[in-house]
Motif scaffolding. Structure first.
Motif, short mmCIF file in Angstrom:
data_model
loop_
_atom_site.label_atom_id
_atom_site.label_comp_id
_atom_site.label_asym_id
_atom_site.label_seq_id
_atom_site.Cartn_x
_atom_site.Cartn_y
_atom_site.Cartn_z
N PHE A 303 -11.48 -1.41 3.00
CA PHE A 303 -10.91 -1.30 1.66
C PHE A 303 -9.41 -1.05 1.75
CE2 PHE A 303 -9.58 1.00 -2.12
CZ PHE A 303 -10.21 0.31 -3.15
N TYR A 304 -9.00 -0.14 2.61
CA TYR A 304 -7.58 0.23 2.75
C TYR A 304 -6.75 -0.96 3.20
CZ TYR A 304 -3.43 2.87 4.26
OH TYR A 304 -2.15 3.33 4.43
N PHE A 305 -7.25 -1.72 4.16
CA PHE A 305 -6.49 -2.84 4.70
C PHE A 305 -6.39 -4.02 3.72
CE2 PHE A 305 -6.20 -0.59 8.51
CZ PHE A 305 -5.42 -1.29 9.42
N ASN A 306 -7.18 -4.02 2.67
CA ASN A 306 -7.08 -5.06 1.66
C ASN A 306 -6.18 -4.68 0.49
OD1 ASN A 306 -8.68 -7.57 2.22
ND2 ASN A 306 -10.26 -6.04 2.67
N LEU A 307 -5.62 -3.46 0.49
CA LEU A 307 -4.68 -3.08 -0.54
C LEU A 307 -3.37 -3.83 -0.32
CD1 LEU A 307 -5.27 0.80 -0.60
CD2 LEU A 307 -6.08 -0.90 -2.28
N PRO A 308 -2.82 -4.51 -1.32
CA PRO A 308 -1.59 -5.30 -1.14
C PRO A 308 -0.44 -4.49 -0.58
CG PRO A 308 -2.61 -5.80 -3.25
CD PRO A 308 -3.36 -4.64 -2.69
N GLU A 309 -0.29 -3.24 -1.03
CA GLU A 309 0.82 -2.42 -0.55
C GLU A 309 0.66 -2.06 0.92
OE1 GLU A 309 -1.96 0.41 -2.95
OE2 GLU A 309 -1.34 -1.71 -2.94
N VAL A 310 -0.59 -1.98 1.38
CA VAL A 310 -0.85 -1.70 2.79
C VAL A 310 -0.47 -2.91 3.65
CG1 VAL A 310 -2.66 -1.24 4.50
CG2 VAL A 310 -2.61 0.03 2.34
N GLN A 311 -0.87 -4.08 3.22
CA GLN A 311 -0.55 -5.30 3.96
C GLN A 311 0.95 -5.51 4.02
OE1 GLN A 311 -2.85 -8.70 2.76
NE2 GLN A 311 -4.81 -7.64 2.98
N ALA A 313 3.29 -3.11 3.93
CA ALA A 313 3.85 -2.10 4.83
C ALA A 313 3.62 -2.45 6.29
CB ALA A 313 3.25 -0.73 4.51
N PHE A 314 2.50 -3.10 6.58
CA PHE A 314 2.15 -3.48 7.95
C PHE A 314 2.88 -4.75 8.42
CE2 PHE A 314 -1.89 -0.95 8.20
CZ PHE A 314 -1.69 -0.45 9.48
N HIS A 315 3.54 -5.46 7.50
CA HIS A 315 4.08 -6.79 7.81
C HIS A 315 2.95 -7.72 8.20
CE1 HIS A 315 7.19 -3.83 9.57
NE2 HIS A 315 7.54 -4.06 8.29
N GLY A 316 1.77 -7.50 7.62
CA GLY A 316 0.59 -8.28 7.98
C GLY A 316 0.30 -9.39 6.99
N ASN A 317 -0.70 -10.21 7.34
CA ASN A 317 -1.15 -11.30 6.47
C ASN A 317 0.00 -12.19 6.03
OD1 ASN A 317 -3.00 -12.88 5.11
ND2 ASN A 317 -3.16 -11.52 3.33
N ARG A 318 0.87 -12.57 6.97
CA ARG A 318 2.04 -13.38 6.60
C ARG A 318 1.65 -14.80 6.23
NH1 ARG A 318 5.33 -14.09 12.35
NH2 ARG A 318 3.91 -15.56 13.38
N THR A 319 0.42 -15.21 6.56
CA THR A 319 -0.02 -16.56 6.21
C THR A 319 -0.84 -16.59 4.92
OG1 THR A 319 -1.98 -16.26 7.60
CG2 THR A 319 -0.07 -17.31 8.61
N ASN A 320 -0.96 -15.42 4.26
CA ASN A 320 -1.74 -15.34 3.02
C ASN A 320 -3.13 -15.97 3.21
OD1 ASN A 320 0.30 -14.08 1.39
ND2 ASN A 320 1.35 -16.06 1.34
N LEU A 321 -3.90 -15.35 4.06
CA LEU A 321 -5.22 -15.86 4.39
C LEU A 321 -6.07 -16.08 3.14
CD1 LEU A 321 -5.94 -13.52 7.44
CD2 LEU A 321 -5.28 -15.93 7.51
N ARG A 324 -10.57 -12.26 2.44
CA ARG A 324 -10.20 -10.86 2.52
C ARG A 324 -10.23 -10.39 3.97
NH1 ARG A 324 -10.43 -7.41 -1.55
NH2 ARG A 324 -11.67 -5.85 -0.45
N TRP A 325 -9.38 -9.38 4.25
CA TRP A 325 -9.38 -8.79 5.59
C TRP A 325 -10.73 -8.15 5.85
CZ3 TRP A 325 -10.35 -4.23 8.03
CH2 TRP A 325 -9.81 -4.04 9.31
N LYS A 326 -11.29 -8.41 7.03
CA LYS A 326 -12.56 -7.81 7.41
C LYS A 326 -12.41 -7.14 8.76
CE LYS A 326 -16.49 -9.69 6.61
NZ LYS A 326 -17.68 -10.59 6.64
N GLY A 327 -13.08 -6.03 8.92
CA GLY A 327 -13.03 -5.33 10.19
C GLY A 327 -13.63 -6.15 11.31
#
Length: 445
Positions: A303-311, A313-321, A324-327
């Protein structure tokens, strides 16, 4: 036997002339949402692992040691699956933070391994976490392709963080990382022999049923010679064999087919988390604590890793997958089924033959890779190398029994963790940290 478990490997890079101020500040994390104040820095971003292929990148998260990071070693953490996010796993196991019960913030992990080491988490293979490729065939992963990409990642990560070329390096991982870590260790040794540009000082590695049913299984599922662990023959199990092993699972967990859940294999005694993300969307707290183990940590991390503000801050998901992020186990992820059943003891034997110490620990409530099976195969490995079992005793933790410890000569140690499940670092984090500190870093020094 397919070898899985907690594994530690250490290297020493003997390179001089390093600029200690060389850090990629574009990857610096200002602060993660809901994060408590800390005195160490965090970095995250992508490493393009092949300059000849556009868009083949692994995502990483790097955390400095709490105190004097330039005097501490570097530990790389790899998570298994295969197909699970090492970065995400760090927020429920060995990293500096744990996701809070409402999954909207972070709290301090008092047993974080960055108390004694710098930490680097790598999402590997391609398709795990935020690691991606623009080439669709790259999502068809296997042991060989994963190892080649990890080796390339390490070489390029050190170009970004050259100061760490002079530091001790430990490789650690859980579950199917019992494939990734030994393979990478051997690849580093081979690379050292070929290039002769850097010297790696490899210090070591750190990974119920009744008798009548057991005998039936041995009779029906006898296509593998357990004494010949070099066998790489792909096995096809008969329908009768599959039915017997399923019956064994029901007997082991004292349940019936209607109530049986494969998730129970991760922990023999604790019921799996039954809550969902909708509960977290409603602002509810979602812990499920059984015998001191919170079984809902992975749900909260997801849940936390799918929050837009978290992504962001991480500089993650730069390809806009598109998903949803899954563990673990995204829809696009694939892994060679034959590789999943490859025996890893030959890889460990190769390291032992080069006088590399190995420490392995395993939870005694793990129903996926039971401790006794691991111990039997390690005894066979030691026998092949003429290494005797020199010590069998309990090990202590906070004046209590931590589990059992087996020592084979001076090179091989195996520890069970009392009350630990398949994920020892999250089910018994304080014991796991103690093993890392005492039986790994201190032992190897």
């Amino acid at each position: 036997m397919e070898f899985r478990g907690i594994i530690f490997i250490s290297f020493l890079f003997l390179l001089l002339g390093v600029d200690s101020n060389a850090f990629p500040m574009n990857d610096l994390i200002t602060k993660l949402p809901g994060q408590p104040h800390v005195n160490f820095r965090q970095f995250a971003g992508y490493i393009d692992v092949d300059e000849n292929v556009v868009g083949r990148s692994l995502f990483y998260y790097f955390v400095e040691a709490e105190k004097d990071p330039m005097a501490q070693p570097l530990t790389i953490w790899l998570t298994g699956g295969p197909g699970c996010s090492s970065v995400g796993d760090g927020f429920g196991s060995v990293g500096p933070f744990i996701v809070t019960k409402d999954a909207h913030a972070l709290q301090t992990n008092f047993f974080s391994w960055n108390k004694v080491s710098n930490l680097l988490f790598i999402d590997s293979p391609i398709g795990s976490g935020w690691s991606y490729s623009n080439t669709s065939s790259d999502y068809n992963n296997g042991d060989d392709s994963t190892n080649k990409i990890l080796l390339s990642f390490m070489q390029k990560w050190y170009e970004k963080y050259p100061v760490f070329k002079s530091k001790d390096l430990y490789l650690a991982g859980s579950s199917f990382a019992g494939h990734f870590v030994p393979n990478l260790a051997n690849a580093l040794l081979d690379n050292n022999k070929e290039s002769k540009q850097s010297k790696f000082n490899l210090k070591g590695l750190v990974e119920m049923i009744n008798s009548s049913l057991y005998n039936e299984i041995k009779k029906e599922c006898n296509v593998i010679d357990e004494n010949n662990y070099f066998s790489n023959i792909k096995t096809t199990w008969s329908a009768k064999c599959k039915n017997l092993t399923y019956e064994a699972n029901l007997a082991a967990f004292k349940t019936d087919a209607h109530n049986y859940s494969p998730q129970k294999l991760f922990d023999v005694f604790c019921a799996p988390c039954t809550e969902n993300e909708q509960d977290l969307n409603l602002g509810k707290q979602v812990p499920k604590v059984s015998t001191e183990v919170d079984m809902c940590i992975p749900l909260r991390v997801q849940f936390y890793f799918n929050l837009p503000e978290v992504q962001k801050a991480f500089h993650g998901n730069r390809t806009n997958l598109s998903y949803r992020w899954k563990g673990c186990f995204t829809a696009s992820f694939k892994y060679n089924e034959a590789d999943k059943n490859l025996d890893m003891l030959p890889a460990l034997q190769n390291l032992l033959q080069q006088s590399i110490p190995i420490t392995i620990f395993s939870g005694d409530q793990d129903g996926i890779i039971p401790t006794m099976g691991t111990l039997q195969h390690l005894k066979k490995l030691a026998e092949e190398l003429n290494i005797n079992l020199t010590k069998e005793e309990t090990w202590s933790f906070s004046n209590k029994e931590g589990g059992l410890k087996y020592e084979f000569g001076d090179l091989l140690k195996f520890l069970t963790v009392k009350g630990g499940n398949h994920h020892v670092t999250s089910s018994r984090p304080s014991q796991a940290f103690s093993i890392f500190k005492i039986f790994t870093i201190n032992w190897m020094h």
